[in-house]
Design a protein around this motif. Structure first.
Motif, mmCIF file in Angstrom:
data_model
loop_
_atom_site.group_PDB
_atom_site.id
_atom_site.type_symbol
_atom_site.label_atom_id
_atom_site.label_comp_id
_atom_site.label_asym_id
_atom_site.label_seq_id
_atom_site.Cartn_x
_atom_site.Cartn_y
_atom_site.Cartn_z
ATOM 1 N N HIS A 181 -1.932 -9.601 1.380
ATOM 2 C CA HIS A 181 -1.283 -8.680 2.319
ATOM 3 C C HIS A 181 -2.088 -8.462 3.601
ATOM 4 C CE1 HIS A 181 1.833 -7.775 -0.504
ATOM 5 N NE2 HIS A 181 1.024 -7.210 -1.391
ATOM 6 N N VAL A 182 -3.278 -9.057 3.688
ATOM 7 C CA VAL A 182 -4.106 -8.831 4.876
ATOM 8 C C VAL A 182 -3.388 -9.297 6.142
ATOM 9 C CG1 VAL A 182 -6.217 -9.565 6.052
ATOM 10 C CG2 VAL A 182 -6.310 -8.839 3.658
ATOM 11 N N GLU A 241 5.805 1.901 7.152
ATOM 12 C CA GLU A 241 6.536 0.677 7.485
ATOM 13 C C GLU A 241 6.011 -0.514 6.685
ATOM 14 O OE1 GLU A 241 6.021 0.237 11.655
ATOM 15 O OE2 GLU A 241 7.207 2.023 12.166
ATOM 16 N N LEU A 242 4.704 -0.618 6.553
ATOM 17 C CA LEU A 242 4.133 -1.719 5.771
ATOM 18 C C LEU A 242 4.573 -1.646 4.317
ATOM 19 C CD1 LEU A 242 0.525 -1.754 7.275
ATOM 20 C CD2 LEU A 242 2.177 -3.627 7.415
ATOM 21 N N ASN A 243 4.562 -0.443 3.768
ATOM 22 C CA ASN A 243 4.993 -0.282 2.374
ATOM 23 C C ASN A 243 6.455 -0.657 2.193
ATOM 24 O OD1 ASN A 243 2.441 0.576 1.646
ATOM 25 N ND2 ASN A 243 2.937 2.756 1.766
ATOM 26 N N ARG A 244 7.263 -0.257 3.159
ATOM 27 C CA ARG A 244 8.696 -0.547 3.080
ATOM 28 C C ARG A 244 8.992 -2.032 3.260
ATOM 29 N NH1 ARG A 244 11.136 1.687 8.058
ATOM 30 N NH2 ARG A 244 10.479 -0.363 8.831
ATOM 31 N N ASP A 245 8.348 -2.641 4.238
ATOM 32 C CA ASP A 245 8.699 -4.005 4.617
ATOM 33 C C ASP A 245 7.976 -5.079 3.799
ATOM 34 O OD1 ASP A 245 10.255 -2.830 6.554
ATOM 35 O OD2 ASP A 245 8.802 -3.134 8.174
ATOM 36 N N LEU A 250 -2.763 -6.958 9.359
ATOM 37 C CA LEU A 250 -3.417 -7.217 10.629
ATOM 38 C C LEU A 250 -2.412 -7.436 11.748
ATOM 39 C CD1 LEU A 250 -6.394 -9.576 9.665
ATOM 40 C CD2 LEU A 250 -6.404 -7.113 10.021
ATOM 41 N N ALA A 251 -1.313 -8.103 11.448
ATOM 42 C CA ALA A 251 -0.291 -8.332 12.472
ATOM 43 C C ALA A 251 0.286 -7.009 12.972
ATOM 44 C CB ALA A 251 0.820 -9.222 11.915
ATOM 45 N N ARG A 252 0.562 -6.098 12.040
ATOM 46 C CA ARG A 252 1.119 -4.803 12.450
ATOM 47 C C ARG A 252 0.106 -4.000 13.246
ATOM 48 N NH1 ARG A 252 2.719 -1.422 14.694
ATOM 49 N NH2 ARG A 252 4.167 0.288 14.185
ATOM 50 N N ALA A 293 -9.121 -3.283 1.637
ATOM 51 C CA ALA A 293 -9.093 -2.216 2.643
ATOM 52 C C ALA A 293 -9.455 -2.783 4.005
ATOM 53 C CB ALA A 293 -10.068 -1.102 2.266
ATOM 54 N N VAL A 294 -8.863 -2.209 5.030
ATOM 55 C CA VAL A 294 -9.253 -2.506 6.402
ATOM 56 C C VAL A 294 -9.660 -1.195 7.069
ATOM 57 C CG1 VAL A 294 -7.754 -4.512 6.598
ATOM 58 C CG2 VAL A 294 -6.922 -2.279 7.350
#
Length: 400
Positions: free
Chosen positions: A213-214, A288-292, A218-220, A262-263
């Motif tokens: 998921h990194v 948003e990350l969790n949803r998408d 990172l993109a977001r 983690a980041v």
């Protein structure tokens, strides 16, 4: 010179010697080794007949110092911090990081520019002003802070202000090349993390690798940073959101999928933004990350420095601009510092107008072979003393 040696040399009144003595006392943070340096500053004040206090708050194992001369108004607070960032590998340094070496007009060592030379300047200016304050030639009074914990957002300066070492105006003596900063960016570190399901790497499909998921994270965050860069403060520049660390599987076997990734996001905050507003932005991004991407991420905010500002034309700023231009030919253009300092504790917590100002270059802070130019430091001492005399002989209503 060893600060533990006996005799008058232990408490020098020459700026290079005093600054070098402070540099030689290691006070790294982390872990927070300020007490030895605080004890020396306290002893120096005591030796020279200035009342000072070793303050145990907020941590009795990390003492700090508050000193006061006089009780009249206006009261000028000179704020410096004793902690320094770790020096790292001493073999990388040309001079020992805690050697306090003076060569070719420079003082070398960790903390030389950030900011023990400025602490020494504050101590010496207070000593020089003492007679005129005590005999009534100057109506005002002066307070000196030698604070703990600035480098990691610990409430050292806040605790000193709460303990009564406050005043009408303040100067946070960070290196600005004697340029006056009336505003500063804030900073907050956010950790965004999400779980995995450990499994042996010989059969990775039996687990969930959180490192997968990194890339979308990172993109977001890169998109977030790009949008922030469109925001600009006229004095402090742009807002930023920069990923500075990524961690996964620390301390685990290299043949096992990590249980969490983690980041760390370094968010630089403009004066017209609030911490609460930035928290809301991070919450939206994580949601948003969790949803998408079905990540199940959460976030936490660690060290936090809020942004702060006073009016560009505040009388305190004008006094320092005038003297800085006359002595060091420093720019008088309105300016905001892009780093974060304890000035926020004056402005936001104690409601005390304050500036960030001091000799030396911020570009030298935290570097290998950190140094301060002693001629610049000499000018800084003269500017500070002249500015202090101007302020302490002026009606306090001018500065409130």
């Amino acid at each position: 010179m060893n600060p533990g040696s006996s005799g008058s040399k232990r408490y020098p009144t020459a700026l290079p010697s005093l600054a070098a003595t402070l540099v030689r006392i290691e006070s790294e943070n982390p872990p927070g080794n300020e007490s030895a340096c605080a004890e020396y500053v306290h002893d120096w004040f005591t030796h020279h007949g200035i009342e000072s206090t070793l303050v145990d708050e907020p941590d009795p194992d990390r003492q700090q110092v508050g000193a006061r001369i006089g009780s009249g108004r206006p009261t000028l607070v000179l704020n410096g911090h004793l902690d320094v960032v770790p020096a790292g590998d001493p073999d990388e340094w040309t001079y020992p990081p805690y050697g306090g070496v003076i060569e070719d007009g420079r003082l070398y060592g960790r903390g030389s520019v950030d900011m023990k030379t400025a602490v020494a300047i504050a101590m010496l200016v207070a000593l020089n002003l003492r007679a005129d304050i005590e005999n009534g030639n100057l109506d005002g009074s002066i307070v000196v802070h030698a604070a703990m914990g600035e480098e990691t957002a610990d409430p050292g300066t806040k605790s000193l202000l709460d303990a009564g070492f406050d005043g009408d105006v303040g100067v946070v003596l960070e290196p600005t090349q004697c340029r006056v900063a009336t505003s500063e960016k804030g900073m907050a570190w956010y950790e965004i993390s999400w779980p995995g399901e450990p499994a042996h790497a010989s059969n990775p499909d039996r687990g969930v690798n959180p490192i997968d998921h990194v890339q979308p994270v990172l993109a977001r965050l890169n998109d977030y940073d790009a949008s922030l860069r469109e925001q600009r403060d006229s004095l402090c520049g742009r807002a930023y959101a920069t990923v500075t660390q990524i961690s996964a599987g620390d301390g685990s076997n290299k043949a096992v999928l990590a249980d969490r990734t983690a980041v760390t996001l370094d968010r630089r905050i403009l004066p017209d933004e609030t911490i609460g507003g930035v928290d809301d932005e991070i919450e939206r991004i994580v949601s948003e990350l969790n949803r998408d991407h079905d990540i199940e991420a959460s976030w936490d905010r660690a060290e936090t420095y809020s942004s702060a500002e006073i009016p560009i034309d505040h009388s305190l700023a004008e006094v320092f601009r005038d003297h800085s231009r006359a002595i060091a030919n420093a720019s008088t253009e309105p300016w905001g510092i892009r780093a974060s300092t304890d000035v926020r504790e004056f402005i936001n917590h104690a409601d005390i107008p304050a500036i960030t100002w001091g000799p030396g270059s911020l570009a030298q802070a935290h570097t290998v072979d950190e140094y301060v130019d002693l001629e610049e430091a000499k000018d800084g001492r003269e500017i500070l003393e002249r500015a202090a005399r101007t302020i302490l002989s002026t009606d306090s209503s001018e500065f409130v």
